[in-house]
Design an enzyme around this catalytic site. Structure first.
Site, PDB file in Angstrom:
ATOM      1  N   LYS A  68      18.636  -5.803 -16.567  1.00  0.00           N
ATOM      2  CA  LYS A  68      17.791  -5.147 -15.050  1.00  0.00           C
ATOM      3  C   LYS A  68      18.547  -3.864 -14.919  1.00  0.00           C
ATOM      4  O   LYS A  68      19.633  -3.716 -14.914  1.00  0.00           O
ATOM      5  CB  LYS A  68      17.723  -6.126 -14.140  1.00  0.00           C
ATOM      6  CG  LYS A  68      16.969  -5.930 -12.827  1.00  0.00           C
ATOM      7  CD  LYS A  68      17.164  -6.986 -11.906  1.00  0.00           C
ATOM      8  CE  LYS A  68      16.024  -6.737 -10.702  1.00  0.00           C
ATOM      9  NZ  LYS A  68      16.445  -7.709  -9.735  1.00  0.00           N
ATOM     10  N   SER A 112      11.744  -9.897  -8.476  1.00  0.00           N
ATOM     11  CA  SER A 112      11.991  -8.594  -8.860  1.00  0.00           C
ATOM     12  C   SER A 112      12.289  -8.177 -10.326  1.00  0.00           C
ATOM     13  O   SER A 112      12.539  -7.227 -10.767  1.00  0.00           O
ATOM     14  CB  SER A 112      12.840  -7.533  -7.837  1.00  0.00           C
ATOM     15  OG  SER A 112      14.179  -8.050  -8.047  1.00  0.00           O
ATOM     16  N   SER A 170      14.533 -13.673  -7.145  1.00  0.00           N
ATOM     17  CA  SER A 170      14.347 -12.696  -7.985  1.00  0.00           C
ATOM     18  C   SER A 170      14.451 -12.909  -9.672  1.00  0.00           C
ATOM     19  O   SER A 170      13.959 -12.329 -10.410  1.00  0.00           O
ATOM     20  CB  SER A 170      14.622 -11.239  -7.766  1.00  0.00           C
ATOM     21  OG  SER A 170      13.781 -10.535  -6.687  1.00  0.00           O
TER      22      SER A 170
END
Ligand code: GLN
Length: 486
Positions: A76, A151, A175
């Site tokens: 990420k 996210s 997330s």
């Protein structure tokens, strides 16, 4: 090759069925083919990945390999990577190249991992749909009209579409688990303090935790093994031994007590999801687990508490982006104050601004006691509920999300309905516990997940339960139609 699990890739590398360069090339090709549709990657590191793969192949040849040597992964874009852009999904950091590696990235480097790219995410990890990214929304590979969750949606969508076999994400309120559920992959949020936060761009420091995302619990165990451990550079990392997660995967669950919080099965839960949770319960019962209803009475307060504490911490953490030291700088400011104002106005997106405003408000002297302090007290009650429950049961099971993935744009105008996506996940962060989401069925051809919650540092236990479930079911093997075209 690209559909293999990490465990299978690791074995194939050791047996020389294929090389790291071959696997890396296969994923890079696949990313090139599908990324424009899915928008899962912000940065693809083709050249350095191939260099790393060549080096890994040398180590594999000379027998110096570790379990992850030569395995391509994606991070990420919140994990700092030396020499490679770390944007955090924001215009603010679009020009930011970290001078150092996050501890997790460094650990993977030492383990011989090949970094293929950095994945898309909601700006500063604020969101549940990946629509808050400066780089545009990520599409769910199961249906390009729906969101992947957020996210860490870039990471989960990439794993679901088999653009990569494993990725890492962060989970502040859900997330990792929520997008894992909505993309049909397995994701683990470890205990707060289990994985170092050093070099992970901060959103809400008392809640943020990095964790693995992959097809299976077995793969998550493999990744967590490398990620976990005490770090002197992170004062909140906990100095407790790291168990052998893979080694503990074949423990019998006969007699294991699993709690079902009645608050997780109330109004708002999609009935088909509830049906899949019931089916998962039946499978685990067949393996010897025993179920019991429990109560987590303050569950309903977890969203309001989270949306006081997380914005409060974010307003403080994000004050460092001032246009002076790093990140975006506005052109031609009138004076220093104008430089701060213009840089932040131009480079932060709407959701980030909303959170900074809420956070500044709840921390202001007139409202601190009424909101922030009160939220901290209720946070303690939420943790106490879990500790009471863990006196009666070994782990807790429920749905990961109340609904399957929704259409792009469906909730963007209504932040509160977006916030409610995390109703079953945020309390786990508030309490600092480990939680895992595993694929458990489909609703209208969209995947959904079942969540397992463990007590502190009991990652091995929930990974084992998920592994036992995955040995007798095949939800985790299903691939989106897009994935079958290669
Ligand atoms: N959806 C939640 C939020 O927007 C959680 C995000 C996260 O876990 N990073 O804050």
């Amino acid at each position: 090759m690209v559909t293999k699990t990490l465990a299978e890739l690791s074995l194939g590398l050791k047996q020389k069925t294929f090389s790291s360069v071959e696997i890396t090339k296969a994923y890079l090709e696949r990313i090139q083919k599908f990324n424009s549709k899915l928008n899962t990657f912000i940065t693809v590191c083709a050249e350095t990945a191939l260099e790393e793969a060549r080096l890994a192949d040398k180590h594999l040849q000379t027998g110096q390999a570790e379990p992850l040597t030569g395995i391509p992964l994606a991070y990420k874009d919140i994990f700092c990577t030396q020499g490679i852009k770390t944007s955090c999904g924001s215009k603010m950091l679009d020009n930011f190249i970290a001078p150092y590696d996050a501890t997790v990235a460094e650990k993977f480097k030492t383990a011989g991992v090949v970094l293929v790219g950095k994945t898309n995410m909601d700006e500063f990890a604020m969101g549940s749909s990946n629509e808050n990214s400066y780089y545009g929304p990520v599409k769910n590979p199961w249906d390009l009209n729906v969101v992947p969750g957020g996210s860490s949606g870039g990471s989960t969508a990439a794993v679901a579409a088999r653009l990569i076999a494993g990725a890492i994400g962060t989970d502040t309120g859900g997330s990792i688990r929520q997008p894992a559920a909505l993309c049909g992959v397995t994701g683990l949020k470890p205990t707060y303090g289990r994985v170092s936060r050093y070099g992970m761009v901060a959103f809400a420091s008392s809640l943020d935790q990095g964790g693995p995302i992959a097809q299976t619990a077995e793969d998550c165990a493999l990744l967590l093994q490398s990620m976990a451990g005490f770090d002197t550079k992170d004062s909140t990392s906990v100095n407790t031994p790291v168990p052998n997660y893979s080694g503990l995967l074949n423990t019998s669950i006969k007699g294991l007590k699993i709690g079902l919080p009645k608050e997780f099965f109330g109004e708002g839960l999609n009935p088909t999801i509830e049906g899949h949770v019931q089916n998962a319960i039946k499978e685990l019962e067949k393996l010897g687990a025993v179920f019991k209803e429990i109560t987590l009475p303050n569950t309903g307060l977890s969203i309001p508490v989270y949306y006081v504490i997380a914005p409060a911490e974010c307003s403080s953490n994000l004050s460092r982006y001032d246009g002076v030291r790093f990140g975006y700088r506005a052109k031609d400011p009138k004076n220093l104050e104008d430089l701060y104002k213009q840089s932040r106005t131009e480079a932060f997106g709407d959701e980030v601004k909303r959170r900074i405003l809420i956070g500044t408000y709840v921390l202001s002297s007139g409202y601190y006691d009424a909101y922030y302090l009160q939220a901290q007290k209720v946070r303690k009650l939420i943790s106490n509920d879990y500790q009471k429950a863990f006196k009666e049961v070994d782990i807790i099971l429920g749905p990961t999300t109340p609904t399957p993935a929704f259409n792009l744009g469906a909730k963007t105008a209504d932040p509160v309905s977006m916030y409610l996506c995390d109703i079953y996940t945020v309390s786990v962060n508030l309490a600092g516990l480990p939680g895992l989401s595993m694929p458990a069925g489909f609703v209208n051809n969209l995947p959904i997940g079942v969540q397992l919650i463990g007590n502190y540092f009991e990652e091995a236990r929930i990974l084992n339960v998920a592994h036992q479930f995955q040995k007798v079911t095949d939800w985790h093997k299903k691939m989106p139609p897009l994935g079958n075209t290669l």
